[in-house]
Motif scaffolding. Structure first.
Motif, PDB file in Angstrom:
ATOM      1  N   ALA A 200       6.098  -9.526  10.859  1.00  0.00           N
ATOM      2  CA  ALA A 200       6.370 -10.637   9.946  1.00  0.00           C
ATOM      3  C   ALA A 200       7.883 -10.796   9.774  1.00  0.00           C
ATOM      4  N   THR A 201       8.586  -9.669   9.688  1.00  0.00           N
ATOM      5  CA  THR A 201      10.036  -9.715   9.516  1.00  0.00           C
ATOM      6  C   THR A 201      10.714 -10.205  10.790  1.00  0.00           C
ATOM      7  N   GLY A 202      10.215  -9.738  11.929  1.00  0.00           N
ATOM      8  CA  GLY A 202      10.820 -10.109  13.211  1.00  0.00           C
ATOM      9  C   GLY A 202      10.723 -11.603  13.480  1.00  0.00           C
TER      10      GLY A 202
ATOM     11  N   ALA B  27       7.895  -7.343  22.015  1.00  0.00           N
ATOM     12  CA  ALA B  27       6.592  -7.651  21.410  1.00  0.00           C
ATOM     13  C   ALA B  27       5.529  -7.474  22.476  1.00  0.00           C
ATOM     14  N   SER B  28       4.265  -7.416  22.043  1.00  0.00           N
ATOM     15  CA  SER B  28       3.156  -7.438  23.003  1.00  0.00           C
ATOM     16  C   SER B  28       3.210  -8.762  23.766  1.00  0.00           C
ATOM     17  N   GLY B  29       2.733  -8.726  25.017  1.00  0.00           N
ATOM     18  CA  GLY B  29       2.803  -9.914  25.875  1.00  0.00           C
ATOM     19  C   GLY B  29       2.164 -11.154  25.262  1.00  0.00           C
TER      20      GLY B  29
ATOM     21  N   ASN C 187       7.951  -6.415  26.816  1.00  0.00           N
ATOM     22  CA  ASN C 187       6.779  -5.716  26.307  1.00  0.00           C
ATOM     23  C   ASN C 187       7.160  -4.270  25.960  1.00  0.00           C
ATOM     24  N   TYR C 188       7.089  -3.944  24.665  1.00  0.00           N
ATOM     25  CA  TYR C 188       7.560  -2.611  24.250  1.00  0.00           C
ATOM     26  C   TYR C 188       6.672  -1.489  24.764  1.00  0.00           C
ATOM     27  N   GLY C 189       5.485  -1.835  25.269  1.00  0.00           N
ATOM     28  CA  GLY C 189       4.572  -0.818  25.792  1.00  0.00           C
ATOM     29  C   GLY C 189       4.890  -0.391  27.216  1.00  0.00           C
TER      30      GLY C 189
ATOM     31  N   THR D 117      -2.935  -5.783  11.718  1.00  0.00           N
ATOM     32  CA  THR D 117      -2.349  -7.129  11.761  1.00  0.00           C
ATOM     33  C   THR D 117      -1.463  -7.238  12.985  1.00  0.00           C
ATOM     34  N   SER D 118      -1.418  -8.429  13.569  1.00  0.00           N
ATOM     35  CA  SER D 118      -0.584  -8.637  14.750  1.00  0.00           C
ATOM     36  C   SER D 118      -0.072 -10.068  14.747  1.00  0.00           C
ATOM     37  N   GLY D 119       1.222 -10.219  14.478  1.00  0.00           N
ATOM     38  CA  GLY D 119       1.827 -11.547  14.558  1.00  0.00           C
ATOM     39  C   GLY D 119       1.372 -12.507  13.481  1.00  0.00           C
TER      40      GLY D 119
ATOM     41  N   TRP E 146       0.839  -1.218   0.000  1.00  0.00           N
ATOM     42  CA  TRP E 146       0.000   0.000   0.000  1.00  0.00           C
ATOM     43  C   TRP E 146       0.865   1.256   0.000  1.00  0.00           C
ATOM     44  N   LYS E 147       2.052   1.179   0.643  1.00  0.00           N
ATOM     45  CA  LYS E 147       2.900   2.385   0.677  1.00  0.00           C
ATOM     46  C   LYS E 147       3.312   2.799  -0.733  1.00  0.00           C
ATOM     47  N   HIS E 148       3.631   1.820  -1.589  1.00  0.00           N
ATOM     48  CA  HIS E 148       4.041   2.160  -2.955  1.00  0.00           C
ATOM     49  C   HIS E 148       2.944   2.910  -3.712  1.00  0.00           C
TER      50      HIS E 148
HETATM   51  N1  LIG Z   1      13.397  -2.119   4.345  1.00  0.00           N
HETATM   52  C1  LIG Z   1      12.853  -3.242   3.907  1.00  0.00           C
HETATM   53  O1  LIG Z   1      13.369  -3.885   3.008  1.00  0.00           O
HETATM   54  C2  LIG Z   1      11.585  -3.745   4.542  1.00  0.00           C
HETATM   55  C3  LIG Z   1      11.224  -5.077   4.396  1.00  0.00           C
HETATM   56  C4  LIG Z   1      10.088  -5.549   5.061  1.00  0.00           C
HETATM   57  C5  LIG Z   1       9.318  -4.659   5.802  1.00  0.00           C
HETATM   58  N2  LIG Z   1       9.691  -3.356   5.874  1.00  0.00           N
HETATM   59  C6  LIG Z   1       8.925  -2.405   6.692  1.00  0.00           C
HETATM   60  O2  LIG Z   1       9.088  -2.858   8.028  1.00  0.00           O
HETATM   61  C7  LIG Z   1       7.897  -2.632   8.761  1.00  0.00           C
HETATM   62  C8  LIG Z   1       7.426  -3.959   9.331  1.00  0.00           C
HETATM   63  O3  LIG Z   1       6.930  -4.773   8.291  1.00  0.00           O
HETATM   64  P1  LIG Z   1       6.347  -6.222   8.622  1.00  0.00           P
HETATM   65  O4  LIG Z   1       5.604  -6.712   7.443  1.00  0.00           O
HETATM   66  O5  LIG Z   1       7.437  -7.063   9.173  1.00  0.00           O
HETATM   67  O6  LIG Z   1       5.374  -5.821   9.811  1.00  0.00           O
HETATM   68  P2  LIG Z   1       3.924  -6.283  10.277  1.00  0.00           P
HETATM   69  O7  LIG Z   1       3.915  -7.758  10.414  1.00  0.00           O
HETATM   70  O8  LIG Z   1       2.891  -5.638   9.448  1.00  0.00           O
HETATM   71  O9  LIG Z   1       3.958  -5.570  11.723  1.00  0.00           O
HETATM   72  C9  LIG Z   1       2.896  -5.697  12.607  1.00  0.00           C
HETATM   73  C10 LIG Z   1       3.503  -5.838  13.980  1.00  0.00           C
HETATM   74  O10 LIG Z   1       4.169  -4.614  14.346  1.00  0.00           O
HETATM   75  C11 LIG Z   1       4.403  -4.706  15.722  1.00  0.00           C
HETATM   76  N3  LIG Z   1       4.678  -3.402  16.299  1.00  0.00           N
HETATM   77  C12 LIG Z   1       4.007  -2.247  16.065  1.00  0.00           C
HETATM   78  N4  LIG Z   1       4.546  -1.238  16.788  1.00  0.00           N
HETATM   79  C13 LIG Z   1       5.581  -1.762  17.481  1.00  0.00           C
HETATM   80  C14 LIG Z   1       6.536  -1.214  18.387  1.00  0.00           C
HETATM   81  N5  LIG Z   1       6.515   0.079  18.721  1.00  0.00           N
HETATM   82  N6  LIG Z   1       7.473  -2.037  18.899  1.00  0.00           N
HETATM   83  C15 LIG Z   1       7.496  -3.342  18.569  1.00  0.00           C
HETATM   84  N7  LIG Z   1       6.621  -3.931  17.707  1.00  0.00           N
HETATM   85  C16 LIG Z   1       5.670  -3.136  17.176  1.00  0.00           C
HETATM   86  C17 LIG Z   1       3.108  -5.302  16.279  1.00  0.00           C
HETATM   87  O11 LIG Z   1       3.548  -6.159  17.297  1.00  0.00           O
HETATM   88  P3  LIG Z   1       2.612  -6.681  18.489  1.00  0.00           P
HETATM   89  O12 LIG Z   1       1.586  -7.556  17.839  1.00  0.00           O
HETATM   90  O13 LIG Z   1       3.576  -7.384  19.352  1.00  0.00           O
HETATM   91  O14 LIG Z   1       1.989  -5.454  19.132  1.00  0.00           O
HETATM   92  C18 LIG Z   1       2.505  -6.065  15.075  1.00  0.00           C
HETATM   93  O15 LIG Z   1       2.400  -7.446  15.307  1.00  0.00           O
HETATM   94  C19 LIG Z   1       6.898  -1.990   7.786  1.00  0.00           C
HETATM   95  O16 LIG Z   1       6.964  -0.593   7.939  1.00  0.00           O
HETATM   96  C20 LIG Z   1       7.433  -2.393   6.429  1.00  0.00           C
HETATM   97  O17 LIG Z   1       7.066  -1.498   5.407  1.00  0.00           O
HETATM   98  C21 LIG Z   1      10.793  -2.871   5.273  1.00  0.00           C
END
Ligand SMILES: NC(=O)c1ccc[n+]([C@@H]2O[C@H](COP(=O)([O-])OP(=O)(O)OC[C@H]3O[C@@H](n4cnc5c(N)ncnc54)[C@H](OP(=O)(O)O)[C@@H]3O)[C@@H](O)[C@H]2O)c1
Length: 377
Positions: A187-189, A207-209, A225-227, A365-367, A51-53
């Protein structure tokens, strides 16, 4: 197989006011260039970048959208030796990008660079019906649905770990040292935790608990817990000077500061992030900490121009580091050592792309990864 001349694909609606982010339209099927494979798609996964693109106008009107898909190889380019027609694959594609409008994952056939593709040794099957919401728990990749969720994340972690965090599968992790994953439930984590653990690091995550138990099963020895207001204090008390590598997968102003603050105060520490955060944006930067930002798209070996002056460079060294690491990652995904995140299936075939992108845009989305399945049109 004989290829059709046209196909259905989700194309970007850049003028988003009052419109869906993408529309399902008929577009030509384009044959692969020398280093590309053409994939007959079976399932798709959505990522925030999709969506960002569109919203940030890194796409032009009509660019095919989507970064993650799985399927079978339908044709190969002249330089491709590692893939043949019929192979089961998942692919990462720079979708919705103005420079390559014909490349996007949310299409019946998609073009992908051979070096950013994962080949599966065992045949993949469908586990989800094309309609009806369903959850698939995390586990080894054994289906088109789970395979679709892998490629962008595996490429991202492989690039970040190899080139920016200076890790190699050939070099043992230093004894007792800790890798911090900020955003362990992204998803990346979820992939970063597993890969750091497989490399021999002690891994901790925020991460959330509700996610702590599942992240510990994937390899995190402690979760925070980051909160909580004193989260940095808790992490420092736990890991102190041993925290010498970190990946901020969230990449906000707050999280890059928190990740920086949480790592060692005097031991050399490398911190990478995924959203362009620079050292100059960190307050009270510690002399022992290096901050980098990685962007998965440059692993292909070409600079990326996200307009507005945001040009991300690449290099031969970056591509070499990435490809070495990616080979190791592909083996671990195919063997089941690296498991996919929990999956939520959205109904509606390619028409689910808009719902998936909206859920990600709204932070709902969460996890888990959002996946949808190919349908006949
Ligand atoms: N540079 C690159 O090549 C690249 C590649 C992939 C993704 N990205 C970017 O990286 C970001 C993550 O993408 P994704 O797809 O991996 O994410 P995602 O799965 O969409 O992320 C959702 C998760 O973010 C967590 N979260 C939100 N705020 C947080 C905080 N302050 N501290 C810790 N966790 C937090 C939430 O965790 P909880 O459920 O624990 O609350 C939630 O489960 C996006 O902005 C994406 O555009 C960049």
């Amino acid at each position: 197989m004989s290829l059709p001349s046209t196909q259905y694909a989700c194309v970007a609606n850049v003028d988003v006011e009052g419109k869906d982010l993408s529309s399902l339209e008929q577009v030509p099927v384009v044959l692969p260039e020398a280093d590309q494979i053409l994939v007959k798609t079976e399932a798709y996964a959505a990522n925030p970048t999709d969506w960002k693109h569109i919203v940030l106008k890194w796409a032009d009107q009509g660019c095919i959208v989507g970064t993650d898909a799985s399927g079978t190889v339908a044709a190969v380019g002249s330089n491709v030796t590692n893939f043949k027609v019929g192979d089961y694959v998942s692919v990462f594609i720079h979708g919705a990008y103005w420079e390559t409008p014909q490349c996007g994952a949310f299409a019946q056939f998609c073009l992908a660079d051979q070096h950013l593709a994962i080949k599966y040794k065992k045949p993949l099957k469908h586990v989800a019906p094309a309609s009806g919401a369903e959850h698939i728990p995390g586990g080894p990749v054994d289906s088109f649905e789970s395979a679709a969720s892998m490629s962008l994340g595996v490429v991202t972690v492989s690039l970040s770990f190899s080139h920016f965090l200076k890790l190699s599968p050939d070099v043992p992790a230093p004894a007792g040292k800790i890798f911090l994953v900020w955003g362990g439930a992204t998803a990346t984590g979820i992939l970063a935790i597993q890969i750091a653990k497989l490399l021999g690091w002690r891994v901790i995550a925020t991460a959330s608990g509700k996610h702590h138990d599942s992240l510990k099963k994937l390899g995190a020895e402690a979760c925070f817990n980051y909160g909580e207001a004193n989260v940095i204090e808790q992490i420092k008390k736990y890991g102190g000077e041993d925290i010498v590598r970190a990946l901020d997968t969230v990449g906000s102003d707050t999280t890059i500061q928190q990740t920086h603050d949480a790592v060692a105060d005097s031991a050399t520490a490398l911190v990478d992030n995924l959203l362009f955060k620079k050292a100059s944006e960190v307050k009270n930067l510690k002399a022992n900490v290096t901050i980098t930002a990685s962007l998965s798209y440059v692993a292909i070996g070409l600079p990326v121009n996200l307009r507005g002056g945001l040009v991300i460079q690449t290099s031969e060294e970056l591509v070499k580091d990435f490809r070495n690491f990616m080979k190791w990652s592909v083996e671990r995904v195919s063997s089941g050592d690296i498991k996919h995140a929990p999956i939520k299936i959205l109904p509606g075939g390619l028409k689910a792309a808009n719902a998936a992108m909206n859920l990600l845009k709204e932070g709902k989305t969460s996890g888990e990864k959002l996946v949808f399945v190919a349908e006949e049109y």
